[in-house]
Design a protein around this motif. Structure first.
Motif, short mmCIF file in Angstrom:
data_model
loop_
_atom_site.label_atom_id
_atom_site.label_comp_id
_atom_site.label_asym_id
_atom_site.label_seq_id
_atom_site.Cartn_x
_atom_site.Cartn_y
_atom_site.Cartn_z
N ALA A 88 0.82 -1.21 0.00
CA ALA A 88 0.00 0.00 0.00
C ALA A 88 0.85 1.26 0.00
O ALA A 88 0.41 2.33 -0.43
CB ALA A 88 -0.93 0.00 1.21
N GLU A 89 2.08 1.13 0.45
CA GLU A 89 2.99 2.28 0.48
C GLU A 89 3.74 2.43 -0.83
O GLU A 89 4.42 3.43 -1.05
CB GLU A 89 3.97 2.13 1.64
CG GLU A 89 3.30 2.12 3.01
CD GLU A 89 4.25 1.76 4.13
OE1 GLU A 89 5.40 1.35 3.81
OE2 GLU A 89 3.86 1.86 5.31
N GLY A 90 3.65 1.45 -1.72
CA GLY A 90 4.34 1.50 -2.99
C GLY A 90 3.39 1.35 -4.15
O GLY A 90 2.31 1.94 -4.16
N SER A 91 3.75 0.54 -5.11
CA SER A 91 2.92 0.38 -6.30
C SER A 91 2.67 -1.11 -6.59
O SER A 91 2.52 -1.50 -7.74
CB SER A 91 3.59 1.04 -7.51
OG SER A 91 4.88 0.48 -7.74
N ASP A 92 2.63 -1.93 -5.55
CA ASP A 92 2.42 -3.35 -5.74
C ASP A 92 0.96 -3.65 -6.10
O ASP A 92 0.08 -2.79 -5.95
CB ASP A 92 2.80 -4.13 -4.47
CG ASP A 92 4.30 -4.08 -4.19
OD1 ASP A 92 5.05 -3.73 -5.13
OD2 ASP A 92 4.70 -4.38 -3.06
N ASN A 93 0.70 -4.87 -6.54
CA ASN A 93 -0.65 -5.31 -6.89
C ASN A 93 -1.41 -5.59 -5.60
O ASN A 93 -1.27 -6.65 -4.99
CB ASN A 93 -0.58 -6.55 -7.77
CG ASN A 93 -1.95 -6.98 -8.27
OD1 ASN A 93 -2.97 -6.73 -7.64
ND2 ASN A 93 -1.97 -7.64 -9.42
N LEU A 94 -2.25 -4.64 -5.17
CA LEU A 94 -2.93 -4.77 -3.89
C LEU A 94 -3.99 -5.86 -3.92
O LEU A 94 -4.26 -6.49 -2.90
CB LEU A 94 -3.56 -3.43 -3.50
CG LEU A 94 -2.58 -2.29 -3.24
CD1 LEU A 94 -3.33 -1.04 -2.80
CD2 LEU A 94 -1.57 -2.69 -2.17
N LEU A 95 -4.61 -6.07 -5.08
CA LEU A 95 -5.62 -7.12 -5.17
C LEU A 95 -4.98 -8.48 -4.89
O LEU A 95 -5.50 -9.28 -4.10
CB LEU A 95 -6.28 -7.12 -6.55
CG LEU A 95 -7.30 -8.26 -6.80
CD1 LEU A 95 -8.41 -8.20 -5.78
CD2 LEU A 95 -7.84 -8.16 -8.22
N ALA A 96 -3.86 -8.74 -5.53
CA ALA A 96 -3.18 -10.02 -5.33
C ALA A 96 -2.73 -10.17 -3.88
O ALA A 96 -2.85 -11.25 -3.28
CB ALA A 96 -1.98 -10.13 -6.26
N LEU A 97 -2.24 -9.09 -3.29
CA LEU A 97 -1.78 -9.14 -1.90
C LEU A 97 -2.96 -9.34 -0.94
O LEU A 97 -2.84 -10.06 0.05
CB LEU A 97 -1.03 -7.85 -1.55
CG LEU A 97 0.33 -7.66 -2.24
CD1 LEU A 97 0.86 -6.26 -1.98
CD2 LEU A 97 1.32 -8.71 -1.76
N MET A 101 -4.16 -1.71 4.75
CA MET A 101 -4.11 -0.74 3.65
C MET A 101 -4.30 0.68 4.16
O MET A 101 -3.76 1.63 3.59
CB MET A 101 -5.18 -1.09 2.61
CG MET A 101 -4.84 -2.35 1.81
SD MET A 101 -5.85 -2.56 0.33
CE MET A 101 -7.41 -3.01 1.07
N GLU A 102 -5.04 0.82 5.25
CA GLU A 102 -5.24 2.16 5.82
C GLU A 102 -3.92 2.76 6.30
O GLU A 102 -3.72 3.98 6.24
CB GLU A 102 -6.23 2.07 6.98
CG GLU A 102 -6.56 3.42 7.59
CD GLU A 102 -7.54 3.30 8.75
OE1 GLU A 102 -7.48 4.15 9.66
OE2 GLU A 102 -8.34 2.34 8.75
N ASP A 103 -3.00 1.90 6.76
CA ASP A 103 -1.70 2.39 7.20
C ASP A 103 -0.96 3.10 6.07
O ASP A 103 -0.18 4.03 6.29
CB ASP A 103 -0.84 1.23 7.72
CG ASP A 103 -1.35 0.70 9.05
OD1 ASP A 103 -2.17 1.40 9.69
OD2 ASP A 103 -0.95 -0.41 9.44
N GLY A 104 -1.20 2.65 4.82
CA GLY A 104 -0.53 3.26 3.68
C GLY A 104 -1.31 4.40 3.06
O GLY A 104 -0.75 5.43 2.68
N PHE A 105 -2.64 4.25 2.98
CA PHE A 105 -3.46 5.25 2.30
C PHE A 105 -4.13 6.25 3.24
O PHE A 105 -4.59 7.31 2.80
CB PHE A 105 -4.57 4.54 1.50
CG PHE A 105 -4.06 3.75 0.33
CD1 PHE A 105 -3.51 4.38 -0.77
CD2 PHE A 105 -4.11 2.37 0.34
CE1 PHE A 105 -3.03 3.66 -1.85
CE2 PHE A 105 -3.64 1.63 -0.74
CZ PHE A 105 -3.10 2.28 -1.83
N GLY A 106 -4.23 5.88 4.52
CA GLY A 106 -5.01 6.72 5.43
C GLY A 106 -6.48 6.36 5.32
O GLY A 106 -6.88 5.54 4.49
N ARG A 107 -7.29 6.97 6.15
CA ARG A 107 -8.73 6.69 6.14
C ARG A 107 -9.46 7.79 5.37
O ARG A 107 -9.27 8.98 5.62
CB ARG A 107 -9.27 6.63 7.57
CG ARG A 107 -10.77 6.36 7.65
CD ARG A 107 -11.24 6.29 9.09
NE ARG A 107 -10.72 5.10 9.75
CZ ARG A 107 -11.34 3.93 9.74
NH1 ARG A 107 -12.50 3.80 9.08
NH2 ARG A 107 -10.84 2.89 10.36
#
Length: 202
Positions: A137-146, A164-170
């Motif tokens: 979530a902090e980079g550009s990885d495939n979040l769906l797969a993760l 994911m909230e840790d990377g994107f915020g709420r």
């Protein structure tokens, strides 16, 4: 396992149905379904046949493949096996007391029977998947797969969202009230005006 009938209409594309395996005779990978489990597997056919399934994916363990086999045959679909869908291995050998030992493993999550995995180790796999999701979530990885990998490691939806909230915020929504939707049809109605006056007075 009792299959509850569902509406006989195709589900929207992309819908995922999760089906737990029917009752099995044991915990080992090759444990067969009990007679009750076989009846439950057969009951999945009338319960799910009309939903338009296009793919069936199963753990390679026998109790899982035997559960979906009747539905797959009725649908004319192959069963795709995925090793990542296997559950925690309690023991590597058949044991008549497996239910008691399973309860013991809940009381002591460090307990690992011969050939089996402890609850702590299984939880560690889940935490590793969540950590990978958090990093993604902090980079550009495939979040769906993760996220799928985290779910397969038994992470809950809340844990996945939190990672994911840790990377994107709420995301904070901005409420936009819509007023007057019902006012026009009641224009000139004394009772409606009385309600409005009462609300304004509060």
């Amino acid at each position: 396992m009792t299959a509850t009938p569902v509406p006989d209409a195709p589900l929207p594309p992309g819908t995922l149905l999760l089906v737990r395996h029917a009752r099995a005779s044991g915990q080992e990978p090759d444990a067969e379904l009990t007679p009750e489990g076989q009846a439950g597997a057969a009951a999945l056919v009338p319960a799910l046949r009309g939903l338009g399934a296009t793919r069936i994916v199963s753990s390679p363990w026998r109790r899982a493949t035997d559960t979906v086999a009747p539905l797959a045959e009725a649908q004319g679909l192959p069963v795709t096996l995925d090793e990542r869908l296997t559950e925690r291995v309690l023991t590597g050998v058949p044991r008549a007391d497996w239910r008691d030992r399973l309860r013991d493993s809940f009381a002591d999550d460090t307990l690992a029977l011969p050939g089996g995995e402890s609850g702590a180790a299984a939880r560690g796999r889940g935490q590793a998947a969540l950590d990978a999701l958090r990093t993604g979530a902090e980079g550009s990885d495939n979040l769906l797969a993760l996220a799928v990998e985290a779910a397969r490691a038994r992470a809950t939806l809340g844990e996945i969202s939190s990672a994911m909230e840790d990377g994107f915020g709420r995301y904070a929504t901005q409420p936009t009230p819509v007023k007057g939707v019902y006012a026009a049809p009641y224009e000139g109605d004394s009772r409606w005006q009385q309600v409005l006056d009462g609300v304004k007075a509060v």
